[in-house]
Design a protein around this motif. Structure first.
Motif, PDB file in Angstrom:
ATOM      1  N   ARG A 188      73.497  45.176 -11.940  1.00 59.35           N
ATOM      2  CA  ARG A 188      72.921  46.190 -11.045  1.00 59.35           C
ATOM      3  C   ARG A 188      72.180  45.449  -9.944  1.00 59.35           C
ATOM      4  NH1 ARG A 188      71.773  48.919 -16.267  1.00 59.35           N
ATOM      5  NH2 ARG A 188      69.866  47.671 -16.412  1.00 59.35           N
ATOM      6  N   GLU A 189      72.363  45.900  -8.728  1.00 65.96           N
ATOM      7  CA  GLU A 189      71.658  45.327  -7.578  1.00 65.96           C
ATOM      8  C   GLU A 189      70.431  46.199  -7.324  1.00 65.96           C
ATOM      9  OE1 GLU A 189      72.804  43.058  -4.539  1.00 65.96           O
ATOM     10  OE2 GLU A 189      70.691  43.468  -4.149  1.00 65.96           O
ATOM     11  N   CYS A 190      69.251  45.572  -7.391  1.00 67.02           N
ATOM     12  CA  CYS A 190      67.995  46.345  -7.266  1.00 67.02           C
ATOM     13  C   CYS A 190      67.095  45.728  -6.211  1.00 67.02           C
ATOM     14  CB  CYS A 190      67.253  46.382  -8.594  1.00 67.02           C
ATOM     15  SG  CYS A 190      68.257  46.850 -10.001  1.00 67.02           S
ATOM     16  N   SER A 191      67.674  45.306  -5.080  1.00 65.07           N
ATOM     17  CA  SER A 191      66.881  44.580  -4.087  1.00 65.07           C
ATOM     18  C   SER A 191      66.011  45.492  -3.228  1.00 65.07           C
ATOM     19  CB  SER A 191      67.801  43.750  -3.186  1.00 65.07           C
ATOM     20  OG  SER A 191      68.449  42.760  -3.966  1.00 65.07           O
ATOM     21  N   ILE A 192      66.322  46.772  -3.185  1.00 64.12           N
ATOM     22  CA  ILE A 192      65.530  47.677  -2.336  1.00 64.12           C
ATOM     23  C   ILE A 192      64.265  48.058  -3.084  1.00 64.12           C
ATOM     24  CG2 ILE A 192      65.502  49.790  -0.957  1.00 64.12           C
ATOM     25  CD1 ILE A 192      67.645  47.880  -0.010  1.00 64.12           C
ATOM     26  N   GLN A 193      63.186  47.329  -2.766  1.00 65.50           N
ATOM     27  CA  GLN A 193      61.931  47.489  -3.491  1.00 65.50           C
ATOM     28  C   GLN A 193      60.769  47.604  -2.520  1.00 65.50           C
ATOM     29  OE1 GLN A 193      61.423  44.123  -6.080  1.00 65.50           O
ATOM     30  NE2 GLN A 193      63.338  44.475  -7.168  1.00 65.50           N
ATOM     31  N   LYS A 194      59.766  48.366  -2.949  1.00 61.36           N
ATOM     32  CA  LYS A 194      58.515  48.444  -2.212  1.00 61.36           C
ATOM     33  C   LYS A 194      57.416  47.975  -3.163  1.00 61.36           C
ATOM     34  CE  LYS A 194      56.777  52.567  -1.796  1.00 61.36           C
ATOM     35  NZ  LYS A 194      55.561  52.608  -2.612  1.00 61.36           N
ATOM     36  N   ARG A 195      56.702  46.940  -2.793  1.00 65.06           N
ATOM     37  CA  ARG A 195      55.666  46.349  -3.644  1.00 65.06           C
ATOM     38  C   ARG A 195      56.174  46.167  -5.075  1.00 65.06           C
ATOM     39  NH1 ARG A 195      52.228  50.828  -1.928  1.00 65.06           N
ATOM     40  NH2 ARG A 195      51.835  50.528   0.264  1.00 65.06           N
ATOM     41  N   TYR A 196      57.326  45.544  -5.214  1.00 61.46           N
ATOM     42  CA  TYR A 196      57.948  45.219  -6.501  1.00 61.46           C
ATOM     43  C   TYR A 196      58.407  46.447  -7.282  1.00 61.46           C
ATOM     44  CZ  TYR A 196      56.068  40.701  -5.328  1.00 61.46           C
ATOM     45  OH  TYR A 196      55.779  39.537  -4.664  1.00 61.46           O
ATOM     46  N   GLN A 197      58.380  47.628  -6.655  1.00 60.58           N
ATOM     47  CA  GLN A 197      58.886  48.810  -7.329  1.00 60.58           C
ATOM     48  C   GLN A 197      60.262  49.128  -6.775  1.00 60.58           C
ATOM     49  OE1 GLN A 197      57.009  52.528  -6.487  1.00 60.58           O
ATOM     50  NE2 GLN A 197      57.962  53.496  -8.246  1.00 60.58           N
ATOM     51  N   LYS A 198      61.250  49.238  -7.676  1.00 58.70           N
ATOM     52  CA  LYS A 198      62.609  49.517  -7.233  1.00 58.70           C
ATOM     53  C   LYS A 198      62.718  50.951  -6.730  1.00 58.70           C
ATOM     54  CE  LYS A 198      64.130  46.479 -10.941  1.00 58.70           C
ATOM     55  NZ  LYS A 198      64.547  46.467 -12.346  1.00 58.70           N
ATOM     56  N   LEU A 199      63.443  51.129  -5.630  1.00 59.50           N
ATOM     57  CA  LEU A 199      63.607  52.480  -5.087  1.00 59.50           C
ATOM     58  C   LEU A 199      65.070  52.913  -5.032  1.00 59.50           C
ATOM     59  CD1 LEU A 199      60.960  52.466  -2.207  1.00 59.50           C
ATOM     60  CD2 LEU A 199      60.811  53.598  -4.420  1.00 59.50           C
ATOM     61  N   ILE A 200      65.958  51.924  -4.841  1.00 60.70           N
ATOM     62  CA  ILE A 200      67.399  52.220  -4.796  1.00 60.70           C
ATOM     63  C   ILE A 200      68.108  51.144  -5.610  1.00 60.70           C
ATOM     64  CG2 ILE A 200      69.452  52.388  -3.313  1.00 60.70           C
ATOM     65  CD1 ILE A 200      67.495  53.235  -1.033  1.00 60.70           C
ATOM     66  N   GLU A 201      69.035  51.572  -6.465  1.00 62.14           N
ATOM     67  CA  GLU A 201      69.791  50.614  -7.265  1.00 62.14           C
ATOM     68  C   GLU A 201      71.271  50.954  -7.169  1.00 62.14           C
ATOM     69  OE1 GLU A 201      67.591  52.771  -8.809  1.00 62.14           O
ATOM     70  OE2 GLU A 201      65.934  51.603  -9.642  1.00 62.14           O
ATOM     71  N   GLU A 202      72.093  49.923  -7.284  1.00 59.21           N
ATOM     72  CA  GLU A 202      73.523  50.201  -7.270  1.00 59.21           C
ATOM     73  C   GLU A 202      74.277  49.276  -8.219  1.00 59.21           C
ATOM     74  OE1 GLU A 202      75.561  48.934  -3.484  1.00 59.21           O
ATOM     75  OE2 GLU A 202      73.494  48.686  -2.809  1.00 59.21           O
TER      76      GLU A 202
END
Lengths: 448, 92
Positions: A227-241
């Motif tokens: 799973r790609e989980c690079s879209i993060q705000k302050r280490y919190q994942k927001l979008i995963e694919e």
């Protein structure tokens, strides 16, 4: 197989677990705090037990209340979900000693995974690449110079006392190291009351990529891709694919096999996630083991057709995995948006309140995992995650179009949600082209 | 953490600190530590007087003006509504 399972959680994940139990013919016991009497998991579970006051430490974190609820209702096993007690070795142990099955890894594996320095040692012994550096507190500038020389520039100074970017400095060459140490240490002292800092190799443009694994108690293991989980705000994942636009078959195999070798080394069973950082040159650095079902597990389910919660329950019941590595299939592309009760126009401020005029997306290829409904009050006591919007498409482009369509259907009043933020990301050229790394949102602009 | 200076003038001599959002009121930074303020305590403008937790986000509330803490209107760990009055401060 179990006849009755208690779910020691709330919100969307409690609903998610009830659903699989129902499909397996297993009765469910929900638990709830005073703030969650009207929550959807309470309505869906066959029975429900009040375990205390709204604050988590007085309800969802009360091991004794939860075990007592299981005893009183005759549940044989406890599914912890994620968060709360899910990675608490003492809770897993308490379940075992009360004659209850903890649906997850053994207490011992949880303890190893949770102890970062011990886990790191195990990894190094196995020959698994970890982020170089980070072994000890920097005590002098000379020591820092020598270490940085050995790690190779750029290096990053990090605070021992906490994260979130404070006490952190990226150093590109030796001339900047001494001043960087002084500044980072001062920042760390102010932010965390602890001036200690350490040095690590700085991974440029890192992607957060993780591998889902399953292991049963008979020595069988599979990895279900990344799973790609690079879209993060302050280490919190927001979008995963899933899959990752960056991972090819050989990298997938390498990461998958590494993940399983780590799991075997620590006798890890049940579902688990091995987190990696991958740099632009496809160097892979092991980060940590997450010993629970993950929030973002549905994207893996959507492309593999495997119900991960079902596998967790079967494994905990002593069963064998229902699949082998050779028949793990991968079909299409899945993306998940975490919809939070936060105001993206106001620095993501929490937005608890009563849900009004709710319309959830649907249609082909759309999955909605949520506990919200019309007139439900989102309490302020817990996490802001209120809905996971997951789409499947034949390829990444079609999954993105589908997510754009699904986001346009989402309507809610009464609270602020992060849907407008997601809409903007799904129009972004870099995102659409797959040019993402963990710094993506920093470049994305103000207010986001 | 953003500094919030929520304050409502009640009379020329006292004002009340109000909750900027719905959440849980904490008098101390952690259960083991001493409360930020006690009744009768003298405080300066900008001092942290309490914390509101909402959805795992902790927001420190600071005093708008210096003075003496006259009253604390809610109990520690109580749920508070947005704009609810929490602490009364007498301006020195």
């Amino acid at each position: 197989m179990f006849k009755k399972v208690l779910i020691a959680n709330r919100g969307e994940i409690a609903v998610r677990i009830v659903r699989t139990c129902k499909e397996m013919g297993i009765k469910t016991v929900g638990v709830f705090s005073d703030a969650d009497k009207e929550s959807l998991h309470v309505k869906y579970a066959d029975e429900a037990v009040n375990i205390g006051k709204p604050l988590s430490k007085k309800s969802y974190l009360r091991q004794d209340h939860i075990i007592q609820a299981a005893k009183e209702t005759g549940a044989e096993a406890i599914h912890p979900g994620y968060g709360f007690l899910s990675e608490n070795a003492s809770f897993a142990e308490a379940c075992e000693s009360s004659g209850l099955v903890f649906i997850g890894p053994s207490a011992k594996s949880i303890a190893i995974a949770g102890n970062k320095s011990e886990a790191r040692k195990t990894l190094i012994d196995l020959g698994v690449q970890v982020i170089p550096g980070g072994e000890g507190i920097i005590s002098s500038k000379e020591e820092a110079m020598n270490l940085a020389e050995r790690l190779g520039y750029p290096v990053i100074i990090k605070a021992s006392g906490g994260g979130g970017g404070r006490g952190m400095r990226i150093i590109n060459d030796p001339s900047a190291l001494a001043d960087g140490l002084t500044i980072a240490s001062g920042e760390a002292r102010t932010a965390f009351g602890n001036p200690d800092v350490y040095l690590e190799k700085y991974i440029e443009k890192p992607r957060h990529i993780e591998i889902q694994i399953l292991g049963d108690n008979h020595g069988n293991y599979v990895y279900l891709g990344e799973r790609e989980c690079s879209i993060q705000k302050r280490y919190q994942k927001l979008i995963e694919e899933a899959p990752s636009p960056f991972v090819d078959e050989s990298l997938r195999k390498k990461m998958g096999e590494t993940a399983i070798s780590v799991a075997r080394a620590i006798s890890y069973t049940n579902a688990g996630t091995m987190e990696f950082l991958v740099d632009a040159q496809k160097n892979v650095y092991f980060m940590e083991v997450n010993s629970r079902i993950q929030v973002e597990h549905p994207v893996t389910e959507m492309i593999t057709g495997v119900d991960l919660v079902r596998q967790q329950i079967l494994i905990a019941g002593g069963g064998r995995l229902e699949l082998e590595q050779d028949n793990v299939r991968r079909d299409g592309w899945a993306i998940e948006c975490r919809i939070n009760a936060e105001d993206p126009e106001d620095n993501f401020m929490p937005s608890p309140g009563i849900i009004d005029n709710l319309i959830l997306p649907g249609g082909p290829g759309v999955r909605v995992d949520t506990h919200i409904y019309e007139n439900y009050e989102v309490p302020s006591f817990y996490d802001s995650l209120i809905c996971k919007l997951i789409v499947w498409g034949k390829d990444r482009g079609r999954a993105i179009s589908r997510m754009q369509r699904a986001l346009s259907e989402f309507r809610v009043n009464g609270i602020k949600v992060t849907v407008p933020f997601h809409k903007r990301v799904f129009q972004d050229r870099d995102f659409i082209q797959g040019n993402i790394d963990t710094h993506f949102l920093e470049r994305f602009g103000n207010g986001l | 953490m953003e500094q919030l200076k929520e304050g409502q003038i009640m009379s020329p001599r006292t004002y009340k600190v109000t909750a900027p959002l719905t959440g849980t009121f904490y008098r101390a930074p952690s259960p083991e530590e001493r409360p930020f303020v006690e009744i009768g305590q003298r405080i300066n403008a900008g001092d942290v007087v309490c914390i509101i937790e909402s959805m795992k986000v902790f927001t420190e509330l600071r005093a708008d003006q210096g003075g003496v803490v006259k009253n604390i209107l809610v109990e520690d760990e109580d749920a508070v509504m947005r704009n609810q009055e929490i602490i009364e401060i007498e301006v020195a």
